[in-house]
Design a protein around this motif. Structure first.
Motif, short mmCIF file in Angstrom:
data_model
loop_
_atom_site.label_atom_id
_atom_site.label_comp_id
_atom_site.label_asym_id
_atom_site.label_seq_id
_atom_site.Cartn_x
_atom_site.Cartn_y
_atom_site.Cartn_z
N GLU A 11 71.25 127.00 46.19
CA GLU A 11 71.03 127.86 45.03
C GLU A 11 70.71 129.31 45.38
O GLU A 11 70.36 130.10 44.50
CB GLU A 11 69.89 127.29 44.18
CG GLU A 11 70.23 125.97 43.52
CD GLU A 11 71.37 126.09 42.52
OE1 GLU A 11 71.42 127.09 41.78
OE2 GLU A 11 72.21 125.17 42.49
N MET A 12 70.80 129.68 46.65
CA MET A 12 70.43 131.05 47.02
C MET A 12 71.26 132.09 46.27
O MET A 12 70.71 133.02 45.69
CB MET A 12 70.56 131.27 48.53
CG MET A 12 70.16 132.68 48.94
SD MET A 12 70.36 132.93 50.70
CE MET A 12 69.82 134.62 50.83
N GLY A 15 70.57 132.09 42.50
CA GLY A 15 69.21 132.60 42.29
C GLY A 15 69.14 134.10 42.51
O GLY A 15 68.49 134.82 41.74
N HIS A 17 71.61 136.11 42.18
CA HIS A 17 72.36 136.68 41.06
C HIS A 17 71.44 136.84 39.84
O HIS A 17 71.46 137.88 39.17
CB HIS A 17 73.54 135.77 40.74
CG HIS A 17 74.51 136.32 39.75
ND1 HIS A 17 75.64 135.64 39.39
CD2 HIS A 17 74.54 137.47 39.03
CE1 HIS A 17 76.32 136.34 38.51
NE2 HIS A 17 75.67 137.45 38.27
N THR A 18 70.62 135.85 39.59
CA THR A 18 69.66 135.93 38.48
C THR A 18 68.68 137.09 38.68
O THR A 18 68.39 137.84 37.76
CB THR A 18 68.89 134.59 38.34
OG1 THR A 18 69.82 133.56 38.04
CG2 THR A 18 67.83 134.67 37.24
N ALA A 19 68.18 137.24 39.90
CA ALA A 19 67.26 138.34 40.20
C ALA A 19 67.94 139.69 40.03
O ALA A 19 67.35 140.63 39.48
CB ALA A 19 66.70 138.20 41.62
N SER A 32 78.65 134.59 41.36
CA SER A 32 77.97 133.85 42.43
C SER A 32 78.41 132.40 42.44
O SER A 32 78.80 131.85 41.41
CB SER A 32 76.45 133.93 42.25
OG SER A 32 76.06 133.35 41.02
N HIS A 36 76.65 123.26 47.07
CA HIS A 36 75.54 122.38 46.73
C HIS A 36 75.55 121.10 47.54
O HIS A 36 76.60 120.64 48.00
CB HIS A 36 75.55 122.06 45.23
CG HIS A 36 75.52 123.30 44.40
ND1 HIS A 36 74.39 124.09 44.27
CD2 HIS A 36 76.48 123.92 43.68
CE1 HIS A 36 74.65 125.12 43.50
NE2 HIS A 36 75.92 125.05 43.13
#
Length: 142
Positions: A11-12, A15, A17-19, A32, A36
């Motif tokens: 999930e890096m 994650g 991308h969310t930040a 992104s 998995h």
């Protein structure tokens, strides 16, 4: 057009991308994908191909990955090559938030060669030790 693709194990990348969205806003040209647990490189390739379906050889693409030589980067670059996008693509490994933000905020007019150099510097400069100075009174109590 200008695109940024983040790829990683787990999930890096999503994650990060969310930040990036929280700080720089939601940009449709930032994408992104993560490899998995239990998924194959073929699964990741299909996801990357789907994300890049609107990108053309005339567009510019920045690929940021977690590890040099890792499956996410090698798989993404295989897809980039198969789609004929290598000419206007720059790929870097060791991504972190300052690096991703710089890529996103650089904007569509940035030169890819200059951006690659800048991103390499951001990757290193983003790593700093956070030091809290010891209170001098604490030393006297010891």
């Amino acid at each position: 057009m200008y695109y940024v693709l983040l790829v990683s194990h787990g999930e890096m990348a999503p994650g990060l991308h969310t930040a990036v969205k929280m700080i720089a806003g939601d940009n449709e040209w930032v994408m992104s994908a993560g490899l998995h647990d239990g998924s194959s490189a073929d699964d990741l390739a299909a996801e990357v191909k789907g994300l890049l379906q609107g990108v053309t050889a005339a567009d510019r693409l920045v690929v940021l990955a977690d590890l040099m030589g890792g499956s996410p980067l090698t798989t993404a670059m295989k897809v980039v090559a198969e789609m004929g996008l290598l000419t206007n693509t720059v790929a870097l490994a060791g991504m972190n938030l300052p690096m991703a933000l710089t890529a996103v905020l650089a904007g569509p007019d940035v030169e890819l060669d200059l951006l690659a150099e800048t991103l390499s510097g951001e990757a290193c400069n983003g790593v700093e030790e956070f030091v809290i100075p010891a209170d001098e009174d604490e030393d006297e109590d010891l």
